[in-house]
Design an enzyme around this catalytic site. Structure first.
Site, PDB file in Angstrom:
ATOM      1  N   ASP A 157       0.871  -1.194   0.000  1.00 21.15           N
ATOM      2  CA  ASP A 157       0.000   0.000   0.000  1.00 21.15           C
ATOM      3  C   ASP A 157       0.904   1.240   0.000  1.00 21.15           C
ATOM      4  O   ASP A 157       2.113   1.137   0.230  1.00 21.15           O
ATOM      5  CB  ASP A 157      -0.926  -0.015   1.241  1.00 21.15           C
ATOM      6  CG  ASP A 157      -0.159   0.049   2.557  1.00 21.15           C
ATOM      7  OD1 ASP A 157      -0.320  -0.865   3.395  1.00 21.15           O
ATOM      8  OD2 ASP A 157       0.628   0.997   2.745  1.00 21.15           O
TER       9      ASP A 157
ATOM     10  N   HIS B  46       8.558  -5.245  -1.579  1.00 21.87           N
ATOM     11  CA  HIS B  46       7.645  -6.162  -2.284  1.00 21.87           C
ATOM     12  C   HIS B  46       6.841  -5.448  -3.357  1.00 21.87           C
ATOM     13  O   HIS B  46       5.806  -5.970  -3.802  1.00 21.87           O
ATOM     14  CB  HIS B  46       6.694  -6.834  -1.278  1.00 21.87           C
ATOM     15  CG  HIS B  46       7.422  -7.732  -0.329  1.00 21.87           C
ATOM     16  ND1 HIS B  46       6.877  -8.158   0.861  1.00 21.87           N
ATOM     17  CD2 HIS B  46       8.661  -8.284  -0.369  1.00 21.87           C
ATOM     18  CE1 HIS B  46       7.741  -8.936   1.491  1.00 21.87           C
ATOM     19  NE2 HIS B  46       8.835  -9.026   0.765  1.00 21.87           N
TER      20      HIS B  46
ATOM     21  N   THR C 201       5.093  -6.745  11.902  1.00 21.73           N
ATOM     22  CA  THR C 201       5.425  -7.855  11.004  1.00 21.73           C
ATOM     23  C   THR C 201       5.647  -9.128  11.820  1.00 21.73           C
ATOM     24  O   THR C 201       6.204  -9.092  12.904  1.00 21.73           O
ATOM     25  CB  THR C 201       6.665  -7.543  10.126  1.00 21.73           C
ATOM     26  OG1 THR C 201       6.930  -8.656   9.256  1.00 21.73           O
ATOM     27  CG2 THR C 201       7.891  -7.224  10.956  1.00 21.73           C
TER      28      THR C 201
ATOM     29  N   GLU D  27       1.456  -9.350  18.387  1.00 20.65           N
ATOM     30  CA  GLU D  27       1.899 -10.679  18.865  1.00 20.65           C
ATOM     31  C   GLU D  27       3.408 -10.767  18.672  1.00 20.65           C
ATOM     32  O   GLU D  27       3.869 -10.560  17.538  1.00 20.65           O
ATOM     33  CB  GLU D  27       1.253 -11.797  18.017  1.00 20.65           C
ATOM     34  CG  GLU D  27      -0.273 -11.761  17.977  1.00 20.65           C
ATOM     35  CD  GLU D  27      -0.874 -12.038  19.348  1.00 20.65           C
ATOM     36  OE1 GLU D  27      -1.905 -11.451  19.663  1.00 20.65           O
ATOM     37  OE2 GLU D  27      -0.251 -12.826  20.097  1.00 20.65           O
TER      38      GLU D  27
ATOM     39  N   ALA E 220      -0.248  -0.433  16.778  1.00 18.08           N
ATOM     40  CA  ALA E 220       0.794   0.470  16.254  1.00 18.08           C
ATOM     41  C   ALA E 220       0.427   1.939  16.451  1.00 18.08           C
ATOM     42  O   ALA E 220       1.294   2.785  16.675  1.00 18.08           O
ATOM     43  CB  ALA E 220       1.022   0.175  14.770  1.00 18.08           C
TER      44      ALA E 220
HETATM   45  N1  APR Z   1      -0.646  -2.957  15.447  1.00 19.15           N
HETATM   46  C1  APR Z   1       0.595  -3.528  15.454  1.00 19.15           C
HETATM   47  N2  APR Z   1       0.845  -4.780  14.976  1.00 19.15           N
HETATM   48  C2  APR Z   1      -0.208  -5.459  14.474  1.00 19.15           C
HETATM   49  C3  APR Z   1      -1.524  -4.931  14.437  1.00 19.15           C
HETATM   50  C4  APR Z   1      -1.717  -3.620  14.950  1.00 19.15           C
HETATM   51  N3  APR Z   1      -2.921  -3.024  14.945  1.00 19.15           N
HETATM   52  N4  APR Z   1      -2.345  -5.871  13.878  1.00 19.15           N
HETATM   53  C5  APR Z   1      -1.568  -6.935  13.585  1.00 19.15           C
HETATM   54  N5  APR Z   1      -0.290  -6.699  13.951  1.00 19.15           N
HETATM   55  C6  APR Z   1       0.882  -7.567  13.808  1.00 19.15           C
HETATM   56  C7  APR Z   1       0.591  -9.027  14.044  1.00 19.15           C
HETATM   57  O1  APR Z   1       0.803  -9.343  15.422  1.00 19.15           O
HETATM   58  C8  APR Z   1       1.651  -9.701  13.158  1.00 19.15           C
HETATM   59  O2  APR Z   1       2.862  -9.832  13.873  1.00 19.15           O
HETATM   60  O3  APR Z   1       1.279  -7.466  12.460  1.00 19.15           O
HETATM   61  C9  APR Z   1       1.869  -8.701  12.035  1.00 19.15           C
HETATM   62  C10 APR Z   1       1.240  -9.108  10.723  1.00 19.15           C
HETATM   63  O4  APR Z   1       1.928 -10.242  10.257  1.00 19.15           O
HETATM   64  P1  APR Z   1       1.610 -10.774   8.776  1.00 19.15           P
HETATM   65  O5  APR Z   1       0.145 -10.812   8.562  1.00 19.15           O
HETATM   66  O6  APR Z   1       2.411 -12.025   8.591  1.00 19.15           O
HETATM   67  O7  APR Z   1       2.175  -9.635   7.806  1.00 19.15           O
HETATM   68  P2  APR Z   1       3.683  -9.385   7.373  1.00 19.15           P
HETATM   69  O8  APR Z   1       4.625  -9.743   8.475  1.00 19.15           O
HETATM   70  O9  APR Z   1       3.742  -8.002   6.837  1.00 19.15           O
HETATM   71  O10 APR Z   1       3.883 -10.417   6.150  1.00 19.15           O
HETATM   72  C11 APR Z   1       5.110 -10.341   5.456  1.00 19.15           C
HETATM   73  O11 APR Z   1       4.312 -11.933   3.837  1.00 19.15           O
HETATM   74  O12 APR Z   1       2.570 -12.662   2.565  1.00 19.15           O
HETATM   75  C12 APR Z   1       3.731 -11.965   2.531  1.00 19.15           C
HETATM   76  O13 APR Z   1       4.282 -10.306   0.975  1.00 19.15           O
HETATM   77  C13 APR Z   1       3.491 -10.554   2.096  1.00 19.15           C
HETATM   78  O14 APR Z   1       4.610  -8.559   2.821  1.00 19.15           O
HETATM   79  C14 APR Z   1       3.943  -9.730   3.287  1.00 19.15           C
HETATM   80  C15 APR Z   1       4.902 -10.654   4.010  1.00 19.15           C
END
Ligand code: APR
Length: 225
Positions: free
Chosen positions: A90, A104, A171, A198, A212
């Site tokens: 985004d 990405h 992440t 988490e 966040a």
């Molecule tokens: N505030 C802070 N952290 C949050 C919130 C929030 N409101 N909501 C969720 N999270 C955290 C979760 O605890 C988790 O650790 O964000 C993280 C989301 O993890 P994923 O869904 O795995 O996303 P991400 O880590 O960005 O994935 C990495 O995987 O599928 C591929 O290309 C895709 O860029 C992505 C990559």
């Protein structure tokens, strides 16, 4: 201070964009092998385009939140050199005034699989959209799929080698090479902090748990005060 920040889907969650691996996340509703690999695009271009059109439409409705705004404020402060790396596709960091490196790619980008031309993705882009440069109907989202090489890795490694502080925000630390940045930063002598909901379980020096929009502004204020 030299700071490297890595963001993931969690920083955009409070802007209404879904994460991938949380309960009800994108990968619990779609299979990666159906929508996020070059093989999927070759096998079912219409299905892959439909998935990314849905994500473009969602992203168009989202607005930056307080975490995006705080990072833009930190990156514009002359006292620090901030390299902002995002796994997100985004544009909420840009809309908040920050200058991210998109590992990405970007939902708003289109790429021609035939000639490599890049242009702004039309909202209605699909498998019939001709490339403006070569005319071939081989348009694809300009995002990095599983099995493809992420962007900006040399620049990111150079920034990590000089980092004094590394922060991972929102992440899960499941996808490499981004998931390995904390170990690289530690090996380069940086302090490391994770701001997430988490804990990822990766070896950060410090962990700040919570949404966040609460943890990031507070963390940035500490760095700027
Ligand atoms: N505030 C802070 N952290 C949050 C919130 C929030 N409101 N909501 C969720 N999270 C955290 C979760 O605890 C988790 O650790 O964000 C993280 C989301 O993890 P994923 O869904 O795995 O996303 P991400 O880590 O960005 O994935 C990495 O995987 O599928 C591929 O290309 C895709 O860029 C992505 C990559």
């Amino acid at each position: 201070m030299n700071i490297v920040i890595l963001t993931g889907a969690g920083i955009s969650a409070e802007s209404g964009l879904g994460t991938f691996r949380d309960k009800g996340g994108i990968w619990s509703r779609y299979r990666i092998e159906d929508v996020a690999t070059p093989e999927a695009h070759a096998r079912d271009p219409a299905g892959v385009h439909a998935f990314y059109r849905m994500r473009r439409e969602e992203a168009a409705k989202a607005r930056p939140n307080a975490a995006h705004t705080a990072l833009a404020r930190l990156q514009s402060d002359r006292r620090h050199r901030v390299t902002l790396v995002t796994q997100n596709v985004d544009d909420l960091h840009e809309e908040a005034g920050a200058r991210p490196l998109h590992m990405h790619g970007r939902l708003k980008g289109a790429l021609c699989a035939a000639c490599g031309h890049r242009w702004p993705a039309p909202m209605e882009m699909d498998e019939t959209t001709p490339c403006p440069a070569c005319g071939e109907r081989t348009a694809r989202p300009d995002v990095v799929w599983f099995g493809e090489m992420p962007h900006h890795l040399d620049e990111i490694d150079a920034a990590l080698s000089e980092a004094e502080l590394f922060a991972a925000i929102g992440t899960s630390g499941q996808v490499y090479p981004a998931a390995g940045f904390v170990e690289m930063a530690t090996a380069y002598g940086a302090r490391t902090v994770e701001l997430t909901l988490e804990p990822s379980g990766a070896p950060f020096d410090e962990r700040r748990l919570g949404p966040a929009t609460e943890t990031v502004p507070h963390w940035v204020t500490e760095l700027l005060d």
